[in-house]
Motif scaffolding. Structure first.
Motif, PDB file in Angstrom:
ATOM      1  N   ALA A 192       0.819  -1.209   0.000  1.00  0.00           N
ATOM      2  CA  ALA A 192       0.000   0.000   0.000  1.00  0.00           C
ATOM      3  C   ALA A 192       0.855   1.263   0.000  1.00  0.00           C
ATOM      4  N   SER A 193       1.996   1.213   0.675  1.00  0.00           N
ATOM      5  CA  SER A 193       2.807   2.420   0.786  1.00  0.00           C
ATOM      6  C   SER A 193       4.049   2.279  -0.094  1.00  0.00           C
ATOM      7  N   PRO A 194       4.666   3.405  -0.432  1.00  0.00           N
ATOM      8  CA  PRO A 194       5.906   3.318  -1.215  1.00  0.00           C
ATOM      9  C   PRO A 194       6.952   2.434  -0.541  1.00  0.00           C
ATOM     10  N   ALA A 195       7.040   2.523   0.822  1.00  0.00           N
ATOM     11  CA  ALA A 195       8.047   1.704   1.518  1.00  0.00           C
ATOM     12  C   ALA A 195       7.754   0.223   1.339  1.00  0.00           C
ATOM     13  N   GLN A 196       6.475  -0.148   1.420  1.00  0.00           N
ATOM     14  CA  GLN A 196       6.123  -1.558   1.217  1.00  0.00           C
ATOM     15  C   GLN A 196       6.436  -1.999  -0.206  1.00  0.00           C
ATOM     16  N   ARG A 197       6.192  -1.084  -1.152  1.00  0.00           N
ATOM     17  CA  ARG A 197       6.465  -1.446  -2.549  1.00  0.00           C
ATOM     18  C   ARG A 197       7.962  -1.670  -2.755  1.00  0.00           C
ATOM     19  N   VAL A 198       8.766  -0.814  -2.127  1.00  0.00           N
ATOM     20  CA  VAL A 198      10.219  -0.979  -2.256  1.00  0.00           C
ATOM     21  C   VAL A 198      10.644  -2.312  -1.641  1.00  0.00           C
ATOM     22  N   ARG A 199      10.034  -2.660  -0.480  1.00  0.00           N
ATOM     23  CA  ARG A 199      10.356  -3.958   0.142  1.00  0.00           C
ATOM     24  C   ARG A 199       9.935  -5.117  -0.753  1.00  0.00           C
ATOM     25  N   THR A 200       8.779  -4.985  -1.372  1.00  0.00           N
ATOM     26  CA  THR A 200       8.324  -6.058  -2.263  1.00  0.00           C
ATOM     27  C   THR A 200       9.287  -6.200  -3.443  1.00  0.00           C
ATOM     28  N   ILE A 201       9.750  -5.076  -3.988  1.00  0.00           N
ATOM     29  CA  ILE A 201      10.722  -5.142  -5.094  1.00  0.00           C
ATOM     30  C   ILE A 201      11.980  -5.865  -4.629  1.00  0.00           C
ATOM     31  N   ALA A 202      12.435  -5.555  -3.399  1.00  0.00           N
ATOM     32  CA  ALA A 202      13.638  -6.230  -2.882  1.00  0.00           C
ATOM     33  C   ALA A 202      13.380  -7.735  -2.781  1.00  0.00           C
ATOM     34  N   GLY A 203      12.177  -8.111  -2.306  1.00  0.00           N
ATOM     35  CA  GLY A 203      11.824  -9.533  -2.203  1.00  0.00           C
ATOM     36  C   GLY A 203      11.830 -10.212  -3.563  1.00  0.00           C
ATOM     37  N   LEU A 204      11.349  -9.501  -4.573  1.00  0.00           N
ATOM     38  CA  LEU A 204      11.304 -10.089  -5.920  1.00  0.00           C
ATOM     39  C   LEU A 204      12.706 -10.202  -6.513  1.00  0.00           C
ATOM     40  N   GLN A 205      13.559  -9.230  -6.181  1.00  0.00           N
ATOM     41  CA  GLN A 205      14.942  -9.320  -6.674  1.00  0.00           C
ATOM     42  C   GLN A 205      15.665 -10.505  -6.030  1.00  0.00           C
ATOM     43  N   GLN A 206      15.334 -10.742  -4.728  1.00  0.00           N
ATOM     44  CA  GLN A 206      15.905 -11.931  -4.071  1.00  0.00           C
ATOM     45  C   GLN A 206      15.424 -13.198  -4.758  1.00  0.00           C
ATOM     46  N   LEU A 207      14.147 -13.208  -5.135  1.00  0.00           N
ATOM     47  CA  LEU A 207      13.598 -14.381  -5.824  1.00  0.00           C
ATOM     48  C   LEU A 207      14.367 -14.647  -7.114  1.00  0.00           C
ATOM     49  N   GLU A 208      14.635 -13.570  -7.864  1.00  0.00           N
ATOM     50  CA  GLU A 208      15.392 -13.733  -9.115  1.00  0.00           C
ATOM     51  C   GLU A 208      16.748 -14.376  -8.849  1.00  0.00           C
ATOM     52  N   ALA A 209      17.401 -13.927  -7.764  1.00  0.00           N
ATOM     53  CA  ALA A 209      18.714 -14.495  -7.435  1.00  0.00           C
ATOM     54  C   ALA A 209      18.563 -15.943  -6.981  1.00  0.00           C
ATOM     55  N   ARG A 210      17.509 -16.222  -6.173  1.00  0.00           N
ATOM     56  CA  ARG A 210      17.350 -17.568  -5.614  1.00  0.00           C
ATOM     57  C   ARG A 210      17.087 -18.619  -6.682  1.00  0.00           C
ATOM     58  N   ILE A 211      16.274 -18.268  -7.689  1.00  0.00           N
ATOM     59  CA  ILE A 211      15.944 -19.313  -8.664  1.00  0.00           C
ATOM     60  C   ILE A 211      17.162 -19.736  -9.477  1.00  0.00           C
ATOM     61  N   GLU A 212      18.206 -18.914  -9.500  1.00  0.00           N
ATOM     62  CA  GLU A 212      19.413 -19.338 -10.212  1.00  0.00           C
ATOM     63  C   GLU A 212      20.159 -20.416  -9.436  1.00  0.00           C
ATOM     64  N   ARG A 213      19.966 -20.428  -8.103  1.00  0.00           N
ATOM     65  CA  ARG A 213      20.698 -21.394  -7.274  1.00  0.00           C
ATOM     66  C   ARG A 213      19.866 -22.627  -6.952  1.00  0.00           C
ATOM     67  N   MET A 214      18.531 -22.429  -6.828  1.00  0.00           N
ATOM     68  CA  MET A 214      17.702 -23.490  -6.281  1.00  0.00           C
ATOM     69  C   MET A 214      17.214 -24.404  -7.387  1.00  0.00           C
ATOM     70  N   GLY A 215      17.190 -25.708  -7.077  1.00  0.00           N
ATOM     71  CA  GLY A 215      16.714 -26.672  -8.060  1.00  0.00           C
ATOM     72  C   GLY A 215      15.215 -26.594  -8.274  1.00  0.00           C
ATOM     73  N   ASN A 216      14.472 -26.386  -7.188  1.00  0.00           N
ATOM     74  CA  ASN A 216      13.012 -26.432  -7.291  1.00  0.00           C
ATOM     75  C   ASN A 216      12.462 -25.011  -7.439  1.00  0.00           C
ATOM     76  N   VAL A 217      12.220 -24.632  -8.675  1.00  0.00           N
ATOM     77  CA  VAL A 217      11.836 -23.253  -8.965  1.00  0.00           C
ATOM     78  C   VAL A 217      10.467 -22.946  -8.379  1.00  0.00           C
ATOM     79  N   ARG A 218       9.534 -23.902  -8.520  1.00  0.00           N
ATOM     80  CA  ARG A 218       8.172 -23.645  -8.034  1.00  0.00           C
ATOM     81  C   ARG A 218       8.166 -23.452  -6.521  1.00  0.00           C
ATOM     82  N   LEU A 219       8.908 -24.294  -5.822  1.00  0.00           N
ATOM     83  CA  LEU A 219       8.954 -24.175  -4.356  1.00  0.00           C
ATOM     84  C   LEU A 219       9.530 -22.813  -3.953  1.00  0.00           C
TER      85      LEU A 219
END
Ligand SMILES: [Zn+2]
Length: 394
Positions: free
Chosen positions: A352-379
């Protein structure tokens, strides 16, 4: 400094009047070069540098028209036989050096042939134009073959070196050239180009927004069959994050995972049946009836009580789907941070707030990094959705 003939173009004309044939946007760069040309001060080696798809090659063609057109010398008319041949890529005095060698490089032979060609006068016009696209495809050998011509050009020779990345160019060449920056195109220009190419109206807005000022990327996106399915996956992911764990861990038949299956198989023929892989561990979250489900601090693994995810989709396709999902999601949030509604037709999401949106973007960037390392993409995706579904505190 090789411009031979005076030009009828008035260098004091407004930028709107100083436009090369076929070039969209880039008004400042067009006006600067048209004025330099009118004064006979156009640098003989220009590097057109800018992001992919903003029209560097189109700009080079337009400038070549300006250099060769007999009707409107110094600006180009776009209509005379000379301009038509320049725009059509078949004028003998416009020499395109394109990758034709190993690993996408420009071969030494082509560069040498081009160098020899420069020893003679232009076939027809007042100028000879060499367009190198891209300039970072010039390796040491090919670059050296051209260097002499760039260092000591004959009158009337112009080099237009196209690149997305100045660092990728040979320093010996770059140091003898003048960089001209071509920035991103305005959304309206990209949308107009999509319209001219008869892209269906429902895809135009999305493609123009996603392309962030690159007409070339927008056209690719508009033709991409996976785009709609990934947008649908984002719609379902936003909905699932909003509804919480019950919607995230809801089985293959739920809207979220139906959209996932469509996105990971988009554009692919049905793969042949493969031996089943062992089922990936699934996360089970207890849900109290009538209560808003709460995520546990750490997902627990359980065995044997849930259907395995369909594992026939190659991890590569799954990673692609997640990459596209995060790319769309981050853009959706950035649009909202800029005070706009987000991507067309999508729900706003929970942040709802800009700060939350920035946190969500950080979470999504972590996801991008994680799927390169993790075998189970869906999990990995499930875990991120779970984290994003937790009520945020500002
Ligand atoms: Zn013309």
């Amino acid at each position: 400094m090789t411009e031979p003939s005076p030009s009828p173009v008035d260098p004091r004309a407004s930028p709107a009047a100083l436009r090369f044939p076929g070039v969209r946007g880039h008004l400042v760069a067009q006006a600067a070069l048209a004025r330099a040309l009118a004064r006979g001060q156009l640098h003989h080696a220009l590097v057109l540098v800018g992001p992919r798809g903003v029209g560097k090659a189109t700009f080079a063609r337009g400038l070549a028209c300006a250099l060769l057109c007999p009707q409107r010398p110094g600006i180009g008319c776009g209509a005379c036989p000379t301009c038509q041949r320049v725009l059509g890529g078949n004028h003998p005095d416009v020499n395109w050096l394109l990758p034709d060698g190993k690993a996408g490089t420009i071969s030494v032979d082509s560069a040498r042939a081009c160098h020899l060609r420069q020893a003679h006068a232009p076939y027809e016009g007042p100028a000879h134009i060499v367009i190198v696209d891209p300039a970072d495809a010039l390796g040491e050998g090919a670059g050296n073959a051209l260097l002499k011509t760039i260092e000591e050009p004959r009158p009337g020779i112009h080099f237009l070196l196209l690149t997305t990345n100045l660092q990728g160019m040979l320093p010996t060449i770059l140091s003898r050239a003048l960089p001209i920056r071509l920035g991103r195109l305005e959304d309206e220009i990209v949308a107009a180009i999509l319209e001219e190419r008869e892209v269906p109206v429902e895809r135009r807005d999305m493609a123009a927004l996603l392309a962030e000022g690159s007409a070339g990327v927008a056209l690719e996106l508009a033709a991409d069959p996976t785009l709609e399915r990934c947008v649908e996956l984002l719609r379902q992911a936003l909905e699932a994050v909003h509804r919480g764990p019950a919607a995230i861990f809801s089985g293959d038949a739920s809207p979220l995972w139906t959209a996932w299956t469509a996105a990971v198989s988009a554009g692919e023929p049905e793969p042949p049946p493969e031996p089943a892989e062992p089922p990936p561990p699934e996360v089970v979250v207890p849900v109290m009836p009538g209560k808003k489900p709460r995520a546990p601090a750490k997902p627990k693994k359980a065995e044997g009580d849930s259907k395995p995810a369909k594992s026939k989709d190659a991890p590569g396709q799954q990673r692609n789907a997640v990459r596209r999902l995060t790319e769309l999601w981050i853009l959706h949030l950035r649009e909202q941070i800029r005070g706009r509604a987000g991507l067309p037709g999508l729900p706003p999401g929970t942040a709802a707030s800009p700060a939350q949106r920035v946190r969500t973007i950080a979470g999504l960037q972590q996801l991008e990094a994680r799927i390169e390392r993790m075998g189970n993409v869906r999990l990995t995706l499930e875990q991120t959705l779970l984290e994003l579904s937790r009520p945020a505190r500002d």
